[in-house]
Design an enzyme around this catalytic site. Sequence first.
Site, PDB file in Angstrom:
ATOM      1  N   GLY A  40      -1.658   1.373  11.171  1.00 39.86           N
ATOM      2  CA  GLY A  40      -2.865   2.088  10.751  1.00 39.86           C
ATOM      3  C   GLY A  40      -3.895   1.110  10.199  1.00 39.86           C
ATOM      4  O   GLY A  40      -4.991   1.000  10.711  1.00 39.86           O
TER       5      GLY A  40
ATOM      6  N   GLY B 240       4.640   2.710   9.735  1.00 39.64           N
ATOM      7  CA  GLY B 240       5.554   1.655  10.148  1.00 39.64           C
ATOM      8  C   GLY B 240       6.009   0.867   8.941  1.00 39.64           C
ATOM      9  O   GLY B 240       6.921   0.047   9.025  1.00 39.64           O
TER      10      GLY B 240
ATOM     11  N   GLY C 104       2.478  -1.720  -5.321  1.00 34.42           N
ATOM     12  CA  GLY C 104       2.125  -1.590  -3.908  1.00 34.42           C
ATOM     13  C   GLY C 104       2.017  -2.957  -3.295  1.00 34.42           C
ATOM     14  O   GLY C 104       1.630  -3.922  -3.948  1.00 34.42           O
ATOM     15  N   VAL C 105       2.391  -3.058  -2.019  1.00 33.90           N
ATOM     16  CA  VAL C 105       2.500  -4.359  -1.362  1.00 33.90           C
ATOM     17  C   VAL C 105       1.829  -4.396   0.005  1.00 33.90           C
ATOM     18  O   VAL C 105       1.885  -5.411   0.678  1.00 33.90           O
ATOM     19  CB  VAL C 105       3.982  -4.748  -1.202  1.00 33.90           C
ATOM     20  CG1 VAL C 105       4.624  -4.985  -2.542  1.00 33.90           C
ATOM     21  CG2 VAL C 105       4.741  -3.691  -0.405  1.00 33.90           C
TER      22      VAL C 105
ATOM     23  N   ASN D 214      12.354  -0.725  -2.028  1.00 32.24           N
ATOM     24  CA  ASN D 214      13.228  -1.188  -0.953  1.00 32.24           C
ATOM     25  C   ASN D 214      12.851  -2.625  -0.601  1.00 32.24           C
ATOM     26  O   ASN D 214      11.843  -2.873   0.055  1.00 32.24           O
ATOM     27  CB  ASN D 214      13.094  -0.272   0.274  1.00 32.24           C
ATOM     28  CG  ASN D 214      14.019  -0.688   1.407  1.00 32.24           C
ATOM     29  OD1 ASN D 214      14.181  -1.875   1.689  1.00 32.24           O
ATOM     30  ND2 ASN D 214      14.628   0.286   2.055  1.00 32.24           N
TER      31      ASN D 214
ATOM     32  N   GLU E 129      -1.225  -4.572   1.137  1.00 31.11           N
ATOM     33  CA  GLU E 129      -2.414  -5.360   1.446  1.00 31.11           C
ATOM     34  C   GLU E 129      -2.426  -6.738   0.798  1.00 31.11           C
ATOM     35  O   GLU E 129      -3.064  -7.664   1.292  1.00 31.11           O
ATOM     36  CB  GLU E 129      -3.653  -4.553   1.036  1.00 31.11           C
ATOM     37  CG  GLU E 129      -3.716  -3.287   1.879  1.00 31.11           C
ATOM     38  CD  GLU E 129      -4.745  -2.266   1.435  1.00 31.11           C
ATOM     39  OE1 GLU E 129      -5.841  -2.299   1.974  1.00 31.11           O
ATOM     40  OE2 GLU E 129      -4.439  -1.434   0.553  1.00 31.11           O
TER      41      GLU E 129
HETATM   42 MO1  MOS Z   1      -5.770   0.474   3.869  1.00 32.29          MO
HETATM   43  S1  MOS Z   1      -7.352  -0.640   4.570  1.00 32.29           S
HETATM   44  O1  MOS Z   1      -6.447   1.289   2.549  1.00 32.29           O
HETATM   45  O2  MOS Z   1      -5.134   1.441   5.064  1.00 32.29           O
END
Ligand code: MOS
Length: 753
Positions: free
Chosen positions: A249, A478, A714-715, A643, A717
């Site tokens: 995405g 994914g 969160g990982v 995970n 980005e």
């Molecule tokens: Mo991300 S660019 O917020 O799917």
Amino acid sequence: MVDFPISQAPAHQRHGSNIGQPMTRREGVLKVTGRATYAADNNPDGMLHAVLAVSSIARGRVAALDIAAAKAHPGVVDVMTTANRPKLAMDPDAKESPFMFRLDLLQNENVRYANQPIAVVIAETIEAATEGVALLAPRYEAELARTSMDDVESFVPKAIRLVSPPEARVGDVESGLDQASARIEATYETPGQYHNPMEPHSIVAAWDGDRLTIDTPSQGMIMAQGRIAGLFGIPPENILIRSPYLGGGFGSKGLLSGPQVLGILAAQLVGRPVKLVVRREQMFGPVGHRPATRQTLRIGVDGEGHLTALDHHVKTVTSTFDDFIEPAGEASHTLYASPAISTTHEAARIDIGTPLFMRAPGEASGSIALECAIDEAAKAAGMDPLVFRMINYAEVEPISGKPFSSKALRACYARAAERFGWEGRPLAPRQMRDDAGLLVGWGVGTATFPAVMFEAQARATLRDDGTGIMEIGAHDMGQGAWTALAQIAADSLGLDIGVLDFRSGTSDLPDGGIAGGSGHTATAGNAINSAGEAVIAKLAELATSDEQSPLFGAGNAGVVARGGRLYRRDDESRSESYVDVLARAGLSKLDAEGKGAADAASRNVYAMHAHGAVFAEVKVDPDLGQIRATRLVGAFAAGRIINPRMVESQLIGGMIWGVSFALHEHAAMDRRTGRIMNANLAEYHVPVNADVPSVEALTVYEKDTLVNPLGIKGVGEIGITGSAGAVANAVWHATGIRPRRFPVLPDDLLAMN
Ligand code: MOS
């Protein structure tokens, strides 16, 4: 309609805690055996195929289409153009909020960018539809395309990142620069990068009266449902979106794109289900991209190596008809401490499709410039670039003044530096060679990304047979949401994961929020956790208030749920199975709902970011200028790791995109026509295995319960953000040439000899 398997293949049986385990993908067997149905795998009875015709000019209007020729082709059922496109309840050019993007839905003959949809051919087969498109032979009235930020007047945008202010300042940058004992000024250019997930945007749309069922990949089903409801004038609850799997995405599927809506319109026109898949070359225009930037940084450093000023000015491009402005300057808000910081943005409108979020929007483009400039400042101050970063990272978010958990950054620097073997790196460039005589360089970059949260709901159910259900309309691009979220669900319900029915990926489930901003696991995970806790609280209430239960009188706080049983906390010999509690209460099931959302009180006080440090090695051929990234080591602190297998894979994916940013990816626009010349995956370069021989992603322990109850950051980005700069800085260290334009190409290094 094809029967859709909403529940996933059962996971391996495991006892005890699931969170923290490197479990393999819950849907993995379905995927490797071809049984996971992606949107375009659906083929409902009577389905037709739609193919987009797109513009080969970037500006002007469509003067003529040979519709008769296309319609005469065997198998072609209809051609949708401005003349017969079904009416919409809303103007596709209307904009009711910054999050609503203008769409090209055949509302007129105007062309505003290359690859804009200009017609849709609908046929019995994809071959016939494709042939029909070729027969349209469009004629255009073309105007000269504006293709560069230098072609047009620029302006100060009202907002960047849709809603953030375009300028931010603290202190006085000019006097900070005056006081500096060393200063640098440098301008960096980053190219347009176009969204190309493996799965292009696709849709299978089927109408039944005023009810609509669509199979389409989405990072935000409820937002998409709302957008369709507005455009077609039907209630959102009439729209069922099924989006169990996405082939990537990266932001491109966050908001519904024009081609997806055209698929729905085509189905309406012909009164039959329609499948529309965007062709690879059509991805370069109507589905969003990371826009080109030109960024100028000025940095001042005092005699002790501390920053005295940081000025980051961004010039970027956007479309002529909408307002997505890449927030590249924001990278400089949150990382390095300086008494004076200024970030400013200006934009220019050119004839391109509207840019959009692309993995680490803002931070990816901004941090490559920032990290290169920081490296140049370290050099000006005569310091090791790692030491320079370590004495300058902020304990308090510089612009907001809020404290944040940057202490974990020290651990990231130390851990990754040790693993990489940074010690002994010569300060001067062009000092290292390998056995083959290639120049070797080592570089470092700091990674940072905000820990955001959206809102989500979940519903948890315990059944009288000892199994449980967790329902949430979450999105698996994914990245492993099917797996990581199910792990959270199993622990929150005190059930073995093998007896958990985890249901996700459709819009009729509780709203799982948005899979974006690296916030999905935090948001959906906390909703799941709260739903699980709520249903266990109900169950415990049943048991502890029942005289026949061994748990009678224990009280909710005195009970723990594990392996399908409730135990007294103070005496684990007293326990009862969920099955027995429900049976005695005469219940076939028990359910409860939960929510996940940001804690505003805590976010008012604290700044929340994930952090990391990335080290890169490159080798450069001194004669040819060919550059290869040979080794990347990153360490990241991202709160609680649900995970480790999925997290490592997310971080490695991000780091590889960093290499791509530094050395490969570049949409080359023909300045004469405004067309992308390399609109295919052969010539639009992305790194393959041979381009990145060794990538290691480590995680550093970090407990941050302020960020949310589960402590998840969160990982998705952050991996790009330190890596692109680290590679660029390694190129300098190998060659003595400072990369100022990305991707760095052999011709940029010609001056090294
Ligand atoms: Mo991300 S660019 O917020 O799917």
